[in-house]
Design a protein around this motif. Structure first.
Motif, short mmCIF file in Angstrom:
data_model
loop_
_atom_site.label_atom_id
_atom_site.label_comp_id
_atom_site.label_asym_id
_atom_site.label_seq_id
_atom_site.Cartn_x
_atom_site.Cartn_y
_atom_site.Cartn_z
N PRO A 123 1.03 -0.83 -0.44
CA PRO A 123 0.10 0.23 0.02
C PRO A 123 0.97 1.66 0.35
O PRO A 123 1.88 1.14 0.66
CB PRO A 123 -0.90 0.06 1.55
N LYS A 124 0.25 2.19 -0.40
CA LYS A 124 1.30 3.57 -0.17
C LYS A 124 0.29 4.54 -0.17
O LYS A 124 0.08 5.41 0.24
CB LYS A 124 0.67 4.02 -2.06
N ARG A 125 -1.19 4.12 0.12
CA ARG A 125 -2.36 4.93 0.66
C ARG A 125 -3.62 3.91 1.10
O ARG A 125 -3.94 3.10 0.55
CB ARG A 125 -2.07 6.00 -0.01
N ILE A 126 -4.54 3.79 2.14
CA ILE A 126 -4.72 3.07 3.08
C ILE A 126 -5.65 3.91 3.26
O ILE A 126 -5.62 4.74 4.66
CB ILE A 126 -4.43 1.88 4.23
N ALA A 127 -7.29 4.13 3.08
CA ALA A 127 -8.56 4.99 3.06
C ALA A 127 -9.38 3.82 3.75
O ALA A 127 -9.66 2.85 3.31
CB ALA A 127 -8.70 5.63 2.20
N PHE A 128 -10.03 4.96 4.95
CA PHE A 128 -11.24 3.75 5.74
C PHE A 128 -12.57 4.33 6.21
O PHE A 128 -11.44 5.49 6.38
CB PHE A 128 -10.54 3.19 6.62
N TRP A 129 -13.44 3.72 6.18
CA TRP A 129 -14.84 4.39 6.64
C TRP A 129 -15.19 3.36 7.84
O TRP A 129 -15.64 2.67 7.13
CB TRP A 129 -15.81 4.66 5.39
N ASP A 130 -16.17 3.71 8.29
CA ASP A 130 -16.26 2.25 9.85
C ASP A 130 -17.90 3.80 10.14
O ASP A 130 -17.55 4.12 11.59
CB ASP A 130 -15.11 2.38 10.70
N GLY A 131 -18.64 3.78 9.74
CA GLY A 131 -20.17 4.61 9.82
C GLY A 131 -19.72 5.50 9.84
O GLY A 131 -19.46 6.36 8.38
N ARG A 132 -19.32 6.84 11.00
CA ARG A 132 -19.56 8.33 10.47
C ARG A 132 -17.64 8.68 11.06
O ARG A 132 -17.24 9.44 10.49
CB ARG A 132 -20.45 8.49 11.74
N GLU A 133 -16.96 7.51 11.28
CA GLU A 133 -15.38 7.74 10.88
C GLU A 133 -15.01 7.39 9.83
O GLU A 133 -15.43 6.89 9.10
CB GLU A 133 -14.80 6.58 11.82
N GLN A 134 -14.02 8.02 9.68
CA GLN A 134 -12.84 7.52 7.69
C GLN A 134 -12.12 8.35 8.82
O GLN A 134 -11.37 8.67 9.59
CB GLN A 134 -13.50 8.76 7.31
N GLY A 135 -10.50 8.17 7.94
CA GLY A 135 -9.48 7.96 8.21
C GLY A 135 -8.40 7.77 6.60
O GLY A 135 -9.46 6.91 5.87
N GLU A 136 -7.37 8.41 6.78
CA GLU A 136 -6.27 7.11 5.62
C GLU A 136 -4.88 7.54 6.23
O GLU A 136 -4.81 8.12 7.26
CB GLU A 136 -6.70 8.53 4.71
N PHE A 137 -4.22 6.48 6.63
CA PHE A 137 -3.09 6.20 6.41
C PHE A 137 -2.06 5.74 5.40
O PHE A 137 -2.39 5.45 3.93
CB PHE A 137 -2.58 4.50 7.04
N THR A 138 -0.97 6.50 5.22
CA THR A 138 0.24 6.60 4.08
C THR A 138 1.54 5.38 4.62
O THR A 138 2.34 6.19 4.97
CB THR A 138 0.86 8.14 3.33
N PRO A 139 1.24 4.36 4.56
CA PRO A 139 2.63 3.77 5.38
C PRO A 139 3.80 4.29 4.79
O PRO A 139 3.80 3.90 3.50
CB PRO A 139 2.11 2.47 4.87
#
Length: 139
Positions: A123-139
């Motif tokens: 991965p270069k980018r991991i985006a997630f959504w969990d209900g109303r939460e969201q976030g992103e990582f760039t490992p």
């Protein structure tokens, strides 16, 4: 941004067996997707995942043409999109490190299956959504 660590997201990805693995395909670079098991093999360090298949389909040609790929996961209200690069492993020693017995239902000859390949998605980018939460990582 949600208060989640990469480790939290990786743990969730490990619990979701099937991902839609996405590649660029053909001369025009159209998008192709197919379901693939991650075999609960997702790196705690950076979210790298591993997927077995054979080289008689389109996916190996796609990754030879362009290593850009992604994987999408969903479970209930949790969604995740991994974007990165794919690498094909034909080396048996590498494959042995990621093989799990359950794969024999798909590959009758196990690691001796003709044309068996292991796809590593880094991965270069991991985006997630969990209900109303969201976030992103760039490992």
């Amino acid at each position: 941004m949600a208060d989640r660590s990469l480790s939290d997201i990786v743990s969730k990805l490990k619990s979701i067996d099937i991902a839609m693995l996405v590649t660029k395909t053909g001369e025009e670079g159209a998008i192709a997707a197919r379901p693939m098991s991650n075999n609960k093999d997702v790196s705690e360090q950076d979210g790298t995942s591993y997927h077995f298949t054979t080289d008689d389909g389109r996916i190996d040609d796609d990754l030879k043409r362009s290593d850009q790929c992604g994987a999408t996961y969903s479970d209930g209200e949790f969604y995740c999109a991994v974007q990165g690069t794919g690498k094909i492993h034909r080396n048996r020693t590498v494959q042995e490190k990621h093989w799990v017995k359950d794969l024999e239902k798909w590959f009758e000859n196990g690691l001796d299956t003709d044309g068996l390949i292991l796809i590593e998605v880094s991965p270069k980018r991991i985006a997630f959504w969990d209900g109303r939460e969201q976030g992103e990582f760039t490992p």
